[in-house]
Write an enzyme that holds these catalytic residues in place. Structure first.
Site, short mmCIF file in Angstrom:
data_model
loop_
_atom_site.label_atom_id
_atom_site.label_comp_id
_atom_site.label_asym_id
_atom_site.label_seq_id
_atom_site.Cartn_x
_atom_site.Cartn_y
_atom_site.Cartn_z
N ARG A 72 2.40 31.17 -3.23
CA ARG A 72 0.95 31.41 -3.22
C ARG A 72 0.65 32.81 -3.75
NH1 ARG A 72 -2.33 30.30 2.06
NH2 ARG A 72 -1.23 28.33 1.92
N ARG A 132 15.25 37.65 -2.26
CA ARG A 132 15.07 36.47 -1.41
C ARG A 132 13.89 35.60 -1.83
NH1 ARG A 132 17.53 36.84 4.12
NH2 ARG A 132 18.96 38.57 3.93
N ARG A 176 -3.77 40.16 5.26
CA ARG A 176 -3.05 38.88 5.33
C ARG A 176 -4.02 37.76 5.04
NH1 ARG A 176 -0.28 34.59 7.10
NH2 ARG A 176 -1.04 33.50 8.95
N SER A 187 -3.06 30.54 6.76
CA SER A 187 -3.66 29.34 7.34
C SER A 187 -3.43 29.36 8.85
CB SER A 187 -3.06 28.08 6.72
OG SER A 187 -1.67 28.04 6.98
N ASP A 192 -5.34 22.87 9.88
CA ASP A 192 -5.18 21.72 10.76
C ASP A 192 -5.87 22.01 12.09
OD1 ASP A 192 -2.63 23.55 10.74
OD2 ASP A 192 -2.68 22.70 12.75
N ARG A 209 -3.81 23.35 0.48
CA ARG A 209 -3.45 24.68 0.99
C ARG A 209 -3.12 25.63 -0.16
NH1 ARG A 209 -1.24 21.96 5.34
NH2 ARG A 209 0.86 21.86 4.53
#
Ligand code: ADE
Length: 235
Positions: A27, A46, A90, A93, A207, A220
């Site tokens: 994202r 990573r 930040r 979701s 959700d 999302r």
């Protein structure tokens, strides 16, 4: 102490003073490619991708945080303490735990209750209340109002456990007025407070634990435009 163990950047100034942090590194890539001018990737350690570009002429970075407080704890600590980052926004979701919080609503975490013992490292003689930065909050609310984007502001829960052994434990947080559950804000707020910096957490509801509705993974990834617009204006 740069480069740090998790961010492969050896020069100051490569990372902007303001960093947007979605949980998902893909994202971060999507936001950089969609919203930033001239994005340049600065991290791939990573696969935790980070990019710096400009938004309306202002330098801004976007980097994944990973899931959970240990992960955002590491990345936000390195950004705030070794790369001179002053503001972390930040974007993520959350799962709604109130009847009147609906999927796709935007929530801003004024405070973040937590099941984590992250605060124990500070040896405080009481219970710390992780809180969003007021200057960022005030500005975010003005932006939302000007754009006529409805937001709900309140206490969120940063949980350590997604698949809880007691599946209805969220109801006890709901009774205390907590709006929604996510897994990162409390550690971010504590790291920012300790570093004398600013942090805020803007979430879209993916959700609902009340209605059992959920948005798809595709939604999302792409449909959280309103949240991103508040975050980018804030940067
Ligand atoms: N992030 C999105 N939905 C969540 C949920 N239900 N619990 C914790 N974190 C979440």
């Amino acid at each position: 102490m740069i480069p740090t163990p998790h961010i492969n950047v050896s020069e100051q100034g490569v990372i902007a003073e303001t960093v947007l942090m979605p949980g998902d590194p893909l994202r971060a890539k999507f936001i950089a490619e969609t919203y930033l001018e001239n994005p340049v990737q600065f991290n791939s350690v990573r696969n935790m991708f980070g990019f710096t570009g400009t938004y309306k002429g202002k330098k801004v970075s976007v980097m994944g945080s990973g899931m959970g407080m240990p992960s955002i704890g590491i990345y936000s600590y390195e950004l705030l303490n070794f790369y001179g980052v002053k503001n972390i926004i930040r974007i993520g979701s959350c799962g709604a735990i109130q009847e009147d919080v609906k999927i796709r609503d935007i929530i801003i975490g004024m405070s973040a209750s937590t099941t984590s013992n992250y605060a124990s490292q500070y040896n405080l003689p009481g219970t710390y209340a992780p809180t969003a930065s007021w200057p960022l909050m005030k500005k975010a609310l003005t932006i939302a109002e000007n754009k006529a984007i409805p937001v709900k502001v309140g206490n969120i829960l940063s949980a350590d456990i997604f698949y809880d052994d007691e599946p209805e434990v969220w109801k006890r947080w709901a009774r205390m007025g907590v709006l929604a559950i996510e897994m990162e804000a409390a550690a971010l707020y504590m790291n920012a407070a300790r570093a004398g910096a600013n942090a805020i957490c803007i979430l879209t509801v993916s959700d609902s634990l009340v209605s059992h509705e959920a948005t798809s993974a595709e939604e999302r990834q792409t449909s959280f435009t309103n949240m991103m617009e508040i975050a980018l204006e804030l940067a």
